[in-house]
Design a protein around this motif. Structure first.
Motif, mmCIF file in Angstrom:
data_model
loop_
_atom_site.group_PDB
_atom_site.id
_atom_site.type_symbol
_atom_site.label_atom_id
_atom_site.label_comp_id
_atom_site.label_asym_id
_atom_site.label_seq_id
_atom_site.Cartn_x
_atom_site.Cartn_y
_atom_site.Cartn_z
ATOM 1 N N THR A 10 1.325 7.071 -9.543
ATOM 2 C CA THR A 10 1.861 5.706 -9.689
ATOM 3 C C THR A 10 0.771 4.642 -10.021
ATOM 4 O O THR A 10 0.750 3.448 -10.127
ATOM 5 C CB THR A 10 2.796 5.283 -8.500
ATOM 6 O OG1 THR A 10 1.962 5.601 -7.371
ATOM 7 C CG2 THR A 10 4.095 6.154 -8.602
ATOM 8 N N GLY A 11 -0.504 4.904 -9.337
ATOM 9 C CA GLY A 11 -1.433 4.092 -9.398
ATOM 10 C C GLY A 11 -2.768 4.719 -8.940
ATOM 11 O O GLY A 11 -2.869 5.618 -8.326
ATOM 12 N N VAL A 12 -3.996 4.029 -9.115
ATOM 13 C CA VAL A 12 -5.310 4.311 -8.799
ATOM 14 C C VAL A 12 -6.221 3.098 -8.587
ATOM 15 O O VAL A 12 -6.267 2.062 -9.255
ATOM 16 C CB VAL A 12 -6.053 4.857 -10.086
ATOM 17 C CG1 VAL A 12 -7.533 5.391 -9.776
ATOM 18 C CG2 VAL A 12 -5.415 6.202 -10.434
ATOM 19 N N ASP A 13 -6.678 3.049 -7.219
ATOM 20 C CA ASP A 13 -7.470 2.094 -6.735
ATOM 21 C C ASP A 13 -8.946 2.668 -6.651
ATOM 22 O O ASP A 13 -9.174 3.466 -6.150
ATOM 23 C CB ASP A 13 -7.026 1.601 -5.355
ATOM 24 C CG ASP A 13 -5.847 0.819 -5.425
ATOM 25 O OD1 ASP A 13 -5.395 0.262 -6.314
ATOM 26 O OD2 ASP A 13 -5.177 0.594 -4.147
ATOM 27 N N LEU A 14 -9.738 1.709 -7.507
ATOM 28 C CA LEU A 14 -10.970 2.192 -7.646
ATOM 29 C C LEU A 14 -11.996 1.293 -7.056
ATOM 30 O O LEU A 14 -11.750 -0.125 -7.187
ATOM 31 C CB LEU A 14 -11.302 2.384 -9.232
ATOM 32 C CG LEU A 14 -12.675 3.139 -9.675
ATOM 33 C CD1 LEU A 14 -12.559 4.691 -9.198
ATOM 34 C CD2 LEU A 14 -12.728 3.232 -11.036
ATOM 35 N N THR A 15 -13.112 1.780 -6.295
ATOM 36 C CA THR A 15 -14.015 0.841 -5.809
ATOM 37 C C THR A 15 -14.743 0.164 -6.845
ATOM 38 O O THR A 15 -15.030 0.754 -7.926
ATOM 39 C CB THR A 15 -14.850 1.532 -4.686
ATOM 40 O OG1 THR A 15 -15.343 2.556 -5.510
ATOM 41 C CG2 THR A 15 -14.000 2.083 -3.479
ATOM 42 N N ASN A 16 -15.579 -1.056 -6.497
ATOM 43 C CA ASN A 16 -16.319 -1.575 -7.513
ATOM 44 C C ASN A 16 -17.616 -0.779 -7.931
ATOM 45 O O ASN A 16 -18.036 -0.928 -9.217
ATOM 46 C CB ASN A 16 -16.796 -3.030 -7.180
ATOM 47 C CG ASN A 16 -15.738 -4.249 -6.916
ATOM 48 O OD1 ASN A 16 -14.772 -3.859 -7.549
ATOM 49 N ND2 ASN A 16 -15.776 -5.126 -6.213
ATOM 50 N N LYS A 47 -3.052 10.050 -2.019
ATOM 51 C CA LYS A 47 -2.115 9.351 -0.983
ATOM 52 C C LYS A 47 -0.875 9.197 -1.637
ATOM 53 O O LYS A 47 -0.412 9.012 -2.723
ATOM 54 C CB LYS A 47 -2.583 7.762 -0.695
ATOM 55 C CG LYS A 47 -4.183 7.741 -0.048
ATOM 56 C CD LYS A 47 -4.221 6.499 0.419
ATOM 57 C CE LYS A 47 -5.572 6.588 1.302
ATOM 58 N NZ LYS A 47 -5.661 6.549 2.780
ATOM 59 N N ILE A 48 0.212 9.319 -0.786
ATOM 60 C CA ILE A 48 1.695 9.103 -1.091
ATOM 61 C C ILE A 48 1.882 7.858 -1.272
ATOM 62 O O ILE A 48 1.594 7.074 -0.238
ATOM 63 C CB ILE A 48 2.653 10.002 -0.072
ATOM 64 C CG1 ILE A 48 2.245 11.262 0.148
ATOM 65 C CG2 ILE A 48 3.957 9.791 -0.350
ATOM 66 C CD1 ILE A 48 2.520 12.163 -1.103
ATOM 67 N N ASP A 49 2.361 7.532 -2.234
ATOM 68 C CA ASP A 49 3.127 6.003 -2.576
ATOM 69 C C ASP A 49 4.420 5.796 -2.136
ATOM 70 O O ASP A 49 5.612 6.644 -2.674
ATOM 71 C CB ASP A 49 2.915 5.791 -3.819
ATOM 72 C CG ASP A 49 3.223 4.266 -4.368
ATOM 73 O OD1 ASP A 49 3.345 3.482 -3.502
ATOM 74 O OD2 ASP A 49 3.393 3.867 -5.601
ATOM 75 N N GLU A 50 4.837 5.078 -1.176
ATOM 76 C CA GLU A 50 5.788 4.961 -0.620
ATOM 77 C C GLU A 50 6.729 3.669 -1.131
ATOM 78 O O GLU A 50 7.869 3.408 -0.580
ATOM 79 C CB GLU A 50 5.692 4.684 1.083
ATOM 80 C CG GLU A 50 5.314 5.972 1.708
ATOM 81 C CD GLU A 50 6.192 7.025 1.960
ATOM 82 O OE1 GLU A 50 7.338 7.073 1.653
ATOM 83 O OE2 GLU A 50 5.610 7.958 2.000
ATOM 84 N N SER A 51 6.154 3.105 -1.980
ATOM 85 C CA SER A 51 6.862 1.853 -2.277
ATOM 86 C C SER A 51 7.966 2.021 -3.128
ATOM 87 O O SER A 51 8.727 0.897 -3.241
ATOM 88 C CB SER A 51 5.627 1.116 -3.343
ATOM 89 O OG SER A 51 5.437 1.599 -4.460
ATOM 90 N N ILE A 52 8.009 2.959 -4.199
ATOM 91 C CA ILE A 52 9.311 3.124 -4.737
ATOM 92 C C ILE A 52 10.699 3.632 -3.768
ATOM 93 O O ILE A 52 11.442 3.019 -4.101
ATOM 94 C CB ILE A 52 9.097 4.383 -5.890
ATOM 95 C CG1 ILE A 52 8.045 4.135 -6.824
ATOM 96 C CG2 ILE A 52 10.485 4.712 -6.274
ATOM 97 C CD1 ILE A 52 7.595 5.211 -7.886
ATOM 98 N N GLU A 53 10.219 4.300 -2.861
ATOM 99 C CA GLU A 53 11.332 4.596 -1.837
ATOM 100 C C GLU A 53 11.718 3.295 -1.085
ATOM 101 O O GLU A 53 12.872 3.002 -0.658
ATOM 102 C CB GLU A 53 10.822 5.622 -0.822
ATOM 103 C CG GLU A 53 10.855 7.011 -1.589
ATOM 104 C CD GLU A 53 10.317 8.181 -0.445
ATOM 105 O OE1 GLU A 53 10.420 7.780 0.608
ATOM 106 O OE2 GLU A 53 9.947 8.914 -0.956
ATOM 107 N N TYR A 54 10.639 2.541 -0.652
ATOM 108 C CA TYR A 54 10.854 1.254 0.151
ATOM 109 C C TYR A 54 11.868 0.308 -0.839
ATOM 110 O O TYR A 54 12.578 -0.221 -0.367
ATOM 111 C CB TYR A 54 9.509 0.729 0.339
ATOM 112 C CG TYR A 54 9.672 -0.841 1.240
ATOM 113 C CD1 TYR A 54 9.975 -0.494 2.516
ATOM 114 C CD2 TYR A 54 9.369 -1.903 0.636
ATOM 115 C CE1 TYR A 54 9.998 -1.703 3.475
ATOM 116 C CE2 TYR A 54 9.327 -3.158 1.558
ATOM 117 C CZ TYR A 54 9.777 -2.868 2.558
ATOM 118 O OH TYR A 54 10.030 -4.136 3.287
ATOM 119 N N GLY A 55 11.424 0.212 -2.074
ATOM 120 C CA GLY A 55 12.306 -0.637 -3.116
ATOM 121 C C GLY A 55 13.647 -0.199 -3.212
ATOM 122 O O GLY A 55 14.396 -1.042 -2.961
ATOM 123 N N SER A 56 13.792 1.113 -3.367
ATOM 124 C CA SER A 56 15.138 1.652 -3.483
ATOM 125 C C SER A 56 16.113 1.389 -2.189
ATOM 126 O O SER A 56 17.413 1.139 -2.059
ATOM 127 C CB SER A 56 15.251 3.165 -3.917
ATOM 128 O OG SER A 56 14.794 3.894 -2.780
#
Length: 117
Positions: A36-42, A93-102
């Motif tokens: 669902t996403g990638v956070d990359l350090t600078n 990491k597990i992304d919980e945002s989709i479950e939270y939104g639903s």
């Protein structure tokens, strides 16, 4: 300027990791996984990869363990596909945002049906 580069690199990593998980990994513990996403350090040293896993908590944990075990393989394949001097360290990491939104949407529809009665 650096933010533009990290954005481009993170999108490329997201694309390549999702292809690698779907086609190259043969571990039966990995279920239906979506990147669902990638956070990359600078400094491009670490990449936090957020995953959405279909299933219960046990399936999520098994998929996360299998991906952590395949971390070296994924990192080496990523290095072959993306031309970077240093391939970032991959942290899953597990992304919980989709479950939270639903869950929020479900609660809102319950409130709406109670109000209409």
């Amino acid at each position: 300027m650096a933010k533009i580069r990290t954005g481009r690199v993170s999108e490329q990593i997201k694309k390549e990791i999702s292809i690698l998980i779907q086609t190259e990994l043969k571990d039966p513990r990995i279920g239906f996984v979506t990147v669902t996403g990638v956070d990359l350090t600078n400094d491009l040293s670490q990449a936090k990869i957020y995953l959405s896993v279909f299933g219960d908590d046990e399936q999520k944990n098994n998929s996360l363990k299998a991906l952590d075990k395949a971390n070296g393989f994924l990192r080496s394949e990523l290095g072959k596909r993306i031309k970077l001097r240093h391939v970032p360290e991959l942290i899953f990491k597990i992304d919980e945002s989709i479950e939270y939104g639903s869950r929020i949407e479900k609660l809102l529809t319950e409130i709406d049906t109670k109000d209409s009665k």
